[in-house]
Each structure stands twice: as structure tokens, then as C-alpha cells.
Design a protein around this motif. Structure first.
Motif, PDB file in Angstrom:
ATOM      1  N   VAL A  80      -6.560  -1.768   5.692  1.00 27.58           N
ATOM      2  CA  VAL A  80      -5.615  -1.396   6.745  1.00 27.58           C
ATOM      3  C   VAL A  80      -6.107  -1.894   8.090  1.00 27.58           C
ATOM      4  O   VAL A  80      -5.359  -2.510   8.860  1.00 27.58           O
ATOM      5  CB  VAL A  80      -5.402   0.132   6.779  1.00 27.58           C
ATOM      6  CG1 VAL A  80      -4.526   0.524   7.964  1.00 27.58           C
ATOM      7  CG2 VAL A  80      -4.770   0.612   5.478  1.00 27.58           C
ATOM      8  N   ASP A 103      -0.572  -4.348  -5.516  1.00 28.46           N
ATOM      9  CA  ASP A 103      -0.788  -3.026  -4.936  1.00 28.46           C
ATOM     10  C   ASP A 103      -2.252  -2.897  -4.534  1.00 28.46           C
ATOM     11  O   ASP A 103      -3.146  -3.018  -5.372  1.00 28.46           O
ATOM     12  CB  ASP A 103      -0.428  -1.945  -5.964  1.00 28.46           C
ATOM     13  CG  ASP A 103      -0.406  -0.545  -5.367  1.00 28.46           C
ATOM     14  OD1 ASP A 103      -1.105  -0.311  -4.359  1.00 28.46           O
ATOM     15  OD2 ASP A 103       0.311   0.322  -5.897  1.00 28.46           O
ATOM     16  N   VAL A 104      -2.500  -2.664  -3.241  1.00 29.90           N
ATOM     17  CA  VAL A 104      -3.874  -2.523  -2.736  1.00 29.90           C
ATOM     18  C   VAL A 104      -4.093  -1.125  -2.166  1.00 29.90           C
ATOM     19  O   VAL A 104      -4.863  -0.929  -1.227  1.00 29.90           O
ATOM     20  CB  VAL A 104      -4.187  -3.596  -1.664  1.00 29.90           C
ATOM     21  CG1 VAL A 104      -4.170  -4.983  -2.266  1.00 29.90           C
ATOM     22  CG2 VAL A 104      -3.205  -3.516  -0.493  1.00 29.90           C
ATOM     23  N   SER A 105      -3.412  -0.136  -2.747  1.00 27.28           N
ATOM     24  CA  SER A 105      -3.480   1.236  -2.227  1.00 27.28           C
ATOM     25  C   SER A 105      -4.898   1.778  -2.214  1.00 27.28           C
ATOM     26  O   SER A 105      -5.240   2.623  -1.377  1.00 27.28           O
ATOM     27  CB  SER A 105      -2.579   2.160  -3.056  1.00 27.28           C
ATOM     28  OG  SER A 105      -1.223   1.776  -2.959  1.00 27.28           O
ATOM     29  N   GLU A 106      -5.726   1.327  -3.155  1.00 24.31           N
ATOM     30  CA  GLU A 106      -7.098   1.842  -3.238  1.00 24.31           C
ATOM     31  C   GLU A 106      -8.033   1.191  -2.227  1.00 24.31           C
ATOM     32  O   GLU A 106      -9.157   1.659  -2.034  1.00 24.31           O
ATOM     33  CB  GLU A 106      -7.634   1.644  -4.654  1.00 24.31           C
ATOM     34  CG  GLU A 106      -6.856   2.424  -5.716  1.00 24.31           C
ATOM     35  CD  GLU A 106      -7.412   2.198  -7.104  1.00 24.31           C
ATOM     36  OE1 GLU A 106      -8.444   1.480  -7.223  1.00 24.31           O
ATOM     37  OE2 GLU A 106      -6.844   2.732  -8.060  1.00 24.31           O
ATOM     38  N   PHE A 164       1.216  -1.939   7.138  1.00 26.49           N
ATOM     39  CA  PHE A 164       2.040  -1.551   5.994  1.00 26.49           C
ATOM     40  C   PHE A 164       3.145  -0.629   6.496  1.00 26.49           C
ATOM     41  O   PHE A 164       2.873   0.449   7.029  1.00 26.49           O
ATOM     42  CB  PHE A 164       1.185  -0.853   4.939  1.00 26.49           C
ATOM     43  CG  PHE A 164       0.164  -1.763   4.303  1.00 26.49           C
ATOM     44  CD1 PHE A 164       0.526  -2.628   3.288  1.00 26.49           C
ATOM     45  CD2 PHE A 164      -1.159  -1.749   4.732  1.00 26.49           C
ATOM     46  CE1 PHE A 164      -0.413  -3.477   2.697  1.00 26.49           C
ATOM     47  CE2 PHE A 164      -2.101  -2.580   4.151  1.00 26.49           C
ATOM     48  CZ  PHE A 164      -1.724  -3.449   3.135  1.00 26.49           C
ATOM     49  N   ARG A 181       0.855  -1.194   0.000  1.00 22.56           N
ATOM     50  CA  ARG A 181       0.000   0.000   0.000  1.00 22.56           C
ATOM     51  C   ARG A 181       0.885   1.235   0.000  1.00 22.56           C
ATOM     52  O   ARG A 181       1.667   1.443   0.921  1.00 22.56           O
ATOM     53  CB  ARG A 181      -0.938   0.011   1.210  1.00 22.56           C
ATOM     54  CG  ARG A 181      -1.937   1.166   1.183  1.00 22.56           C
ATOM     55  CD  ARG A 181      -2.975   1.034   2.285  1.00 22.56           C
ATOM     56  NE  ARG A 181      -4.019   2.027   2.131  1.00 22.56           N
ATOM     57  CZ  ARG A 181      -3.990   3.245   2.672  1.00 22.56           C
ATOM     58  NH1 ARG A 181      -2.936   3.593   3.438  1.00 22.56           N
ATOM     59  NH2 ARG A 181      -4.961   4.110   2.467  1.00 22.56           N
ATOM     60  N   LYS A 182       0.786   2.017  -1.056  1.00 27.38           N
ATOM     61  CA  LYS A 182       1.578   3.238  -1.215  1.00 27.38           C
ATOM     62  C   LYS A 182       3.074   2.953  -1.055  1.00 27.38           C
ATOM     63  O   LYS A 182       3.794   3.694  -0.376  1.00 27.38           O
ATOM     64  CB  LYS A 182       1.119   4.301  -0.217  1.00 27.38           C
ATOM     65  CG  LYS A 182      -0.324   4.739  -0.423  1.00 27.38           C
ATOM     66  CD  LYS A 182      -0.757   5.809   0.566  1.00 27.38           C
ATOM     67  CE  LYS A 182      -2.200   6.239   0.290  1.00 27.38           C
ATOM     68  NZ  LYS A 182      -2.644   7.287   1.267  1.00 27.38           N
ATOM     69  N   SER A 212      -8.460   1.099   1.160  1.00 27.92           N
ATOM     70  CA  SER A 212      -8.082   1.647   2.460  1.00 27.92           C
ATOM     71  C   SER A 212      -8.664   0.848   3.622  1.00 27.92           C
ATOM     72  O   SER A 212      -8.088   0.802   4.715  1.00 27.92           O
ATOM     73  CB  SER A 212      -8.539   3.112   2.565  1.00 27.92           C
ATOM     74  OG  SER A 212      -9.947   3.208   2.363  1.00 27.92           O
TER      75      SER A 212
END
Length: 418
Positions: free
Chosen positions: A150, A142-145, A160, A86-87, A147
Motif C-alpha cells: 500500500v 490479489d495482493v491483499s496479504e 486501492f 487488495r480486498k 499490506s
């Protein structure tokens, strides 16, 4: 235990013993293989295999497509392990004194995604490599979207964590931990490249992943431009005044107080490595360089996302002139430092204390009780006094360059150039 190249305290991980020429006394040799540096020595194989090999990117990708299309939960061989990011931060867990990567099975990862709005497709996963002996293929995503993941991962005491934090937190004597760091660095570099290379630079068409994410291709049928993961080469050099037994170290404004390091700079098109060393040294410090000697190289995937992986190529550079003329746009300061002063800097800096502090921070983050400890805090000597100066820790190639010179580490069977 201090992490500097002193014969009484250096770990076996960083060195091996050779006989000094014309002497019966052993000296320490910095291992010049990639395993001597952080982010190198990746333990998972990413070799090109025959398409029929179930561990190859092509075969593994076809298996992945089948699993995702059928929603099968049956056991498969090889097994699939997934590392979410993530990010730019890998999923991490901690069992003191060591952190570990938060690998998930394909089934477990699916279960997590069911509670999010992010879909899972074969093109969202990037092939990292495999371990034949464990019957496992490794992927990153990538699972940045997403949220909401978390808190979901937090309930399992995963979080992360910034890769730089893990870099400092790694126990340098632990080869397994160093391998995990190398895997995380490799995965971050690939994912950041995928995020940056979304559109074709020739026609503007959308770039789509190919070969399980190991390259991308333009979706425009009239273009079909291929691109591969980006690596940005950087020269980093320890400039040596051989006659006066001293080295040139510099400071940048972004450095923490009292930290000094080597000069460095990006290679320009049409320039050799040696030419880049000489040009950068002249531009930044006004020093003319003659002989340039290769030392070692290090992948550096912790820079900005626009440069997903730099390759630091380290050199000893021997000065032909000594008067310093600092380019204030590039450096805050540059000075000559004696061997004695450099040895003191290596002795005073408590790298082990920094590693333990960072590891404790990672554990707190994973438990959800982060206290906001600063990793850029001053290094203190055991007496509590501040060291007059210090250099980057063993996670950086600059440390290896400086400590090799300070302790006259054997290179290529000779000490004559040090």
C-alpha cells in the motif's frame, strides 16, 4: 450537465436517434446493447482461441510459467500487464479529470513484490483477456496479504480504490473510462470467486486454478470436480400502472434519504425470469403483475464477496392490481409515482456533480490527501434546495428502466407499452 434521459442533455454515449412512429420528430432510444450499462462492454477480448495462439489463455499461461521459472527479464510478445487488487479494490491512479487503472508490467510488479513477503506463482495470476492490436495480455492478482505494498504504491501516487467509488467517479461520456470500469468489474468478479471457492463442495479437497484461472478443479484425484466462475441472476423490474400513467418505486432502509428505486430480487431454482418478476412483486409489494417485457441486462460485480457477480436482468412489469401491501421485512416503503414526479426526480438529481465529486475523491486518495468526502451525501439542485426525491444514477440499470419509461423511449419500434 444533468445525466437524465432528456432530449436536450443526454450524451451520445447513452443514446441514438430514431423516428417516432407516425411522427417526424426524433426520439431517443436507450442503446440496448451491453455497452449502454456500467460494467458491460469490456474492451479486452476473452474469446476462446486456438491453443497455438500466443494470446490464448493456454499459450499465455505457458509463457508466464516459463518467465517465472527462469526469472527472465527479456522483452516478450505478447506483452503482459498486471492489475493488482487488495480486498476487492483495484489499483488506481488519477490524472484529473479521469481516473485510470494501475496496470504494471510483469517486471515492475516483480520489483514491487521483492519488497514484500508475498510470492509470485503462475497460479496466483488470473487471465483477463487481450488486445491483439496492442500485443498485450492482461492479468489480475490479489495482493491483499501484502499490506506493505500500500505504501509502496502510494509513493507512486497509486492507491486501492473501492469499485463502487470508481463506478460513481466514471465520466459516462468517456468510452475509454467506461471500458476501464468494465475491466475492473470483470477482474474483481473473478478474483472474489477464486477467494470464495477455495475448497470442493463435494469432498472438501483443495480447489486449484485451471486454464489460467478461468476455472477451478478439485485436487482430489478421486473427485476432480470442475467449477466455473459464479454468476447470480437477479430480476429488477419497473412496475407500471398503465391506466393511470404511473410507476411503483420503493425504498429500502439502506438507501440514502429520498432515494427511490425499482423492485428487485434473486431468481429461485426452477423459476423463469418472468415468474421471478411476478413472485417478487407480489411478495414485496402485494401487486399482481401480468405482462412482463424485457428491457436490458447489466453485470453487477459490486455486491458482497460471497456473490462475486450478479447479473441484473431488467424488465417492465405491467400491474393487474393497484393496492400496495408492503412487506416491511424487505422494504421500508413503496408508492405509486406519476410520470411528472419521476421526470422531476430525473431532472433534479445532479449526477454530473456526484461524478465530479467522486473523481475528486479518487484524485485525493491517490495523492494521499483524502478528506473523507461522503459519496452518499444528498444530491442538491443548482439552487441549493433538496430535490423531493431522486433515483439511482446512470451507473445502475434502475436509472435506465425509470428514465426510459419517464421519457417514453422507443423500444422495439413502439411506444404503446410505455
Amino acid at each position: 450537465m444533468l445525466f437524465s434521459y432528456s432530449s436536450s442533455i443526454i450524451t451520445n454515449f447513452f443514446s441514438k436517434t430514431l423516428i417516432r412512429p407516425h411522427s417526424s420528430h426524433p426520439v431517443l432510444l436507450c442503446t440496448m446493447s451491453l455497452n449502454s450499462h456500467a460494467f458491460a462492454g469490456n474492451p479486452i477480448t476473452s474469446r476462446t482461441a486456438k491453443s497455438s495462439d500466443p494470446f490464448s489463455p493456454q499459450s499465455a499461461f505457458q509463457t508466464l510459467k516459463t518467465l517465472l521459472s527462469t526469472q527472465s527479464h527479456d522483452p516478450i510478445s505478447p506483452d503482459f500487464k498486471i492489475l493488482p487488487f487488495r480486498k476487492g479494490r483495484p489499483l488506481t491512479g488519477s490524472n484529473q479529470p479521469n481516473w485510470h487503472l494501475g496496470w504494471l508490467s510483469l517486471g515492475d510488479f516483480r520489483a514491487f513484490l521483492e519488497k514484500s513477503e508475498v510470492g509470485l506463482s503462475e497460479n496466483s495470476l488470473v487471465y483477463l483477456g487481450c488486445k491483439y492490436e496492442d500485443d498485450v495480455v492482461y492479468w489480475a492478482i490479489d495482493v491483499s496479504e501484502a499490506s506493505e505494498l500500500v505504501s509502496e504504491f502510494g509513493d507512486r501516487q497509486f492507491c486501492f480504490v473501492e469499485l463502487r467509488t470508481l463506478m460513481v467517479a466514471t465520466d459516462w461520456a468517456d468510452s475509454k473510462a467506461m471500458g476501464e470500469l468494465a475491466i475492473a468489474g470483470h477482474a474483481r468478479a473473478l478474483l472474489e470467486w477464486h477467494n470464495a471457492a477455495r475448497f470442493c463442495g463435494f469432498c472438501g479437497g483443495k480447489m486449484v486454478p485451471m486454464e489460467a484461472g478461468r476455472r477451478k478443479q478439485c485436487s482430489n484425484e478421486l473427485c476432480k470436480k470442475r467449477i466455473y466462475p459464479r454468476v447470480d441472476p437477479v430480476v429488477i423490474m419497473l412496475v407500471i400502472d398503465k391506466e393511470n400513467d404511473r410507476v411503483l418505486l420503493s425504498r429500502q432502509s439502506r438507501f440514502v434519504p429520498r432515494m427511490w428505486s425499482c423492485l428487485a430480487g434473486f431468481i429461485e431454482p426452477g423459476e423463469s425470469l418472468e415468474e421471478a418478476v411476478r413472485r417478487e412483486t407480489w411478495e414485496e409489494a402485494g401487486i399482481e403483475v401480468g405482462e412482463v417485457v424485457y428491457h436490458s441486462s447489466q453485470p453487477w460485480p459490486v455486491g458482497p464477496a460471497s456473490m462475486p457477480c450478479q447479473l441484473m436482468v431488467g424488465f417492465f412489469a405491467y400491474a393487474k392490481s393497484l393496492e400496495i401491501n408492503v412487506d416491511k421485512k424487505e422494504l421500508e416503503d413503496a408508492k405509486w409515482h406519476s410520470r411528472e414526479d419521476v421526470k422531476k426526480a430525473l431532472t433534479f438529481a445532479e449526477y454530473k456533480k456526484a461524478q465530479e465529486t467522486a473523481a475528486s475523491k479518487v484524485e485525493q486518495m491517490c495523492k494521499g490527501v483524502e478528506k473523507g468526502q461522503s459519496l452518499s451525501a444528498d444530491f442538491n439542485v443548482e439552487s441549493g434546495e433538496l430535490a423531493p426525491m431522486f433515483v439511482p444514477g446512470p451507473f445502475a440499470i434502475a436509472h435506465h428502466l425509470i428514465s426510459s419509461w419517464a421519457n417514453q423511449v422507443v423500444m422495439n419500434g413502439t411506444l404503446s407499452n410505455l
